[in-house]
Design an enzyme around this catalytic site. Structure first.
Site, mmCIF file in Angstrom:
data_model
loop_
_atom_site.group_PDB
_atom_site.id
_atom_site.type_symbol
_atom_site.label_atom_id
_atom_site.label_comp_id
_atom_site.label_asym_id
_atom_site.label_seq_id
_atom_site.Cartn_x
_atom_site.Cartn_y
_atom_site.Cartn_z
ATOM 1 C CB SER A 141 -85.436 44.101 17.483
ATOM 2 O OG SER A 141 -86.010 43.407 16.399
ATOM 3 C CE1 TYR A 154 -82.584 46.992 13.765
ATOM 4 C CE2 TYR A 154 -83.619 44.834 13.936
ATOM 5 C CZ TYR A 154 -83.631 46.190 14.198
ATOM 6 O OH TYR A 154 -84.679 46.753 14.889
HETATM 7 P P1 NAD Z 1 -86.819 55.869 13.577
HETATM 8 O O1 NAD Z 1 -85.981 55.863 12.345
HETATM 9 O O2 NAD Z 1 -88.198 56.416 13.533
HETATM 10 O O3 NAD Z 1 -86.022 56.577 14.768
HETATM 11 C C1 NAD Z 1 -84.648 56.364 14.974
HETATM 12 C C2 NAD Z 1 -84.103 57.473 15.845
HETATM 13 O O4 NAD Z 1 -82.685 57.241 16.002
HETATM 14 C C3 NAD Z 1 -84.241 58.874 15.230
HETATM 15 O O5 NAD Z 1 -84.495 59.805 16.252
HETATM 16 C C4 NAD Z 1 -82.864 59.111 14.614
HETATM 17 O O6 NAD Z 1 -82.542 60.488 14.481
HETATM 18 C C5 NAD Z 1 -81.987 58.425 15.654
HETATM 19 N N1 NAD Z 1 -80.658 58.092 15.153
HETATM 20 C C6 NAD Z 1 -80.317 57.372 14.060
HETATM 21 N N2 NAD Z 1 -78.979 57.335 13.927
HETATM 22 C C7 NAD Z 1 -78.465 58.034 14.981
HETATM 23 C C8 NAD Z 1 -77.155 58.368 15.403
HETATM 24 N N3 NAD Z 1 -76.065 57.975 14.717
HETATM 25 N N4 NAD Z 1 -77.006 59.117 16.511
HETATM 26 C C9 NAD Z 1 -78.085 59.559 17.210
HETATM 27 N N5 NAD Z 1 -79.355 59.274 16.858
HETATM 28 C C10 NAD Z 1 -79.533 58.527 15.747
HETATM 29 O O7 NAD Z 1 -86.849 54.307 14.024
HETATM 30 P P2 NAD Z 1 -87.814 53.504 15.016
HETATM 31 O O8 NAD Z 1 -88.567 52.565 14.177
HETATM 32 O O9 NAD Z 1 -88.530 54.388 15.949
HETATM 33 O O10 NAD Z 1 -86.716 52.640 15.822
HETATM 34 C C11 NAD Z 1 -86.264 52.972 17.119
HETATM 35 C C12 NAD Z 1 -85.628 51.735 17.746
HETATM 36 O O11 NAD Z 1 -86.592 50.679 17.795
HETATM 37 C C13 NAD Z 1 -84.437 51.192 16.969
HETATM 38 O O12 NAD Z 1 -83.443 50.738 17.871
HETATM 39 C C14 NAD Z 1 -85.033 50.011 16.203
HETATM 40 O O13 NAD Z 1 -84.064 49.041 15.906
HETATM 41 C C15 NAD Z 1 -86.041 49.507 17.220
HETATM 42 N N6 NAD Z 1 -87.114 48.693 16.652
HETATM 43 C C16 NAD Z 1 -87.988 49.219 15.714
HETATM 44 C C17 NAD Z 1 -89.008 48.420 15.205
HETATM 45 C C18 NAD Z 1 -90.012 48.923 14.187
HETATM 46 O O14 NAD Z 1 -90.780 48.110 13.650
HETATM 47 N N7 NAD Z 1 -90.060 50.215 13.897
HETATM 48 C C19 NAD Z 1 -89.129 47.080 15.654
HETATM 49 C C20 NAD Z 1 -88.243 46.610 16.606
HETATM 50 C C21 NAD Z 1 -87.242 47.422 17.101
#
Ligand code: NAD
Length: 259
Positions: A141, A154
């Site tokens: 991130s 985080y």
């Molecule tokens: P999301 O909530 O849409 O997806 C998260 C996924 O992780 C889901 O499939 C969920 O079921 C799974 N998950 C959560 N806890 C879990 C566990 N204990 N065991 C197994 N699976 C688990 O989130 P997203 O926005 O797609 O984020 C995905 C990644 O991208 C994360 O690491 C997040 O930190 C990173 N990220 C997101 C953003 C953003 O703006 N959305 C920005 C930077 C980084």
């Protein structure tokens, strides 16, 4: 491009991970999906990825449980014969001043966003080293490079993930393996979309103003990153053209961390 390669993607039933599963299947890779969604959401996600015609498996392994992670990796190796690409993407967020931060939330964020990657990597590496080919990508991130208030766990987890990536990149550099982080800024996911409506209501602002002045305040392009932009970068990192990219932390953040 990735025909015959086997990819394991944690947290791939929603958001960025689902987009990655889609991009990898479209590029010809078999995909082991993972996530903790509802049975219906998981089934829909699996169907979506299967439509590309490659092999797709799913595991509901909880990334907080080392024994389940070890079994998850072993199952993928058994079903596919190898793991060529490992993407640590599962992640959660919680926002609170540090003195009020619930210790169990701290543990969960560090566990899912950081420690799970240590466990998947240590289980998948021996096979990659033996075959002298591997790609490990960690979804970090912008918060792996800079901090924001109230996101202590985080920011700590994502900085740690960047450090883990660099260390493993050095340990595997002569084995045909690359290890990199992708560091998105704000990505337009359902999670973020919901935040816009809630924040607009709470702050009595228009949705457009919430996006520009609250969520995208730190993102100079004032545009969200798309899931596809992140997913296609991950596919590129698995190509031969990216063989010499290792130990890198690739920002896709509209200029956020250039400031
Ligand atoms: P999301 O909530 O849409 O997806 C998260 C996924 O992780 C889901 O499939 C969920 O079921 C799974 N998950 C959560 N806890 C879990 C566990 N204990 N065991 C197994 N699976 C688990 O989130 P997203 O926005 O797609 O984020 C995905 C990644 O991208 C994360 O690491 C997040 O930190 C990173 N990220 C997101 C953003 C953003 O703006 N959305 C920005 C930077 C980084």
């Amino acid at each position: 491009m990735l025909s015959g390669k086997n990819a394991v993607i944690t947290g791939s039933t929603s958001g960025i991970g689902l987009g990655m599963a889609e991009a990898f299947a479209r590029a010809g890779a078999n995909v082991m999906m993972n996530g903790l969604g509802t049975a219906k959401d998981n089934a829909d996600a699996i169907e979506q990825i299967k439509s590309h015609g490659t092999k797709v498996h799913f595991s509901g392994a909880n990334m907080l449980k080392p024994a389940q992670i070890a079994k998850f990796v072993a199952t993928a190796e058994k079903k596919f014969g190898s793991i060529d690409i490992l993407i640590n993407n599962a992640g959660i967020q919680f926002v609170s001043p540090v003195e009020d931060f619930p210790p169990e939330k701290w543990d969960a964020i560090i566990g899912i966003n950081l420690t799970a990657a240590f466990h998947t990597i240590r289980s998948a590496l021996p096979g990659m080293k033996k075959r002298k080919w591997g790609r490990i990508i960690n979804t970090a991130s912008a918060h792996s490079l800079v901090a924001s208030p109230f996101k202590s766990a985080y920011v700590t987890a994502k900085h740690g993930l960047a450090g883990l990536s660099k260390t493993v990149a050095l340990e595997t550099a002569e084995f045909g393996i690359t290890v990199n982080c992708i560091s998105p800024g704000y990505v337009w996911t359902p999670l973020v979309e919901n935040q816009v409506a809630d924040t607009a209501k709470a702050r009595r602002m228009s949705k457009a103003d919430v996006m520009k002045d609250v969520l995208l305040a730190a993102q100079p392009t004032k545009e969200f990153v798309t899931i596809e932009q992140v997913a296609e970068t991950a596919v590129f990192l698995c190509s031969d053209s990216a063989r010499q990219i290792t130990g890198a932390n690739i920002s896709i953040d509209g200029g956020w961390t250039a400031q």
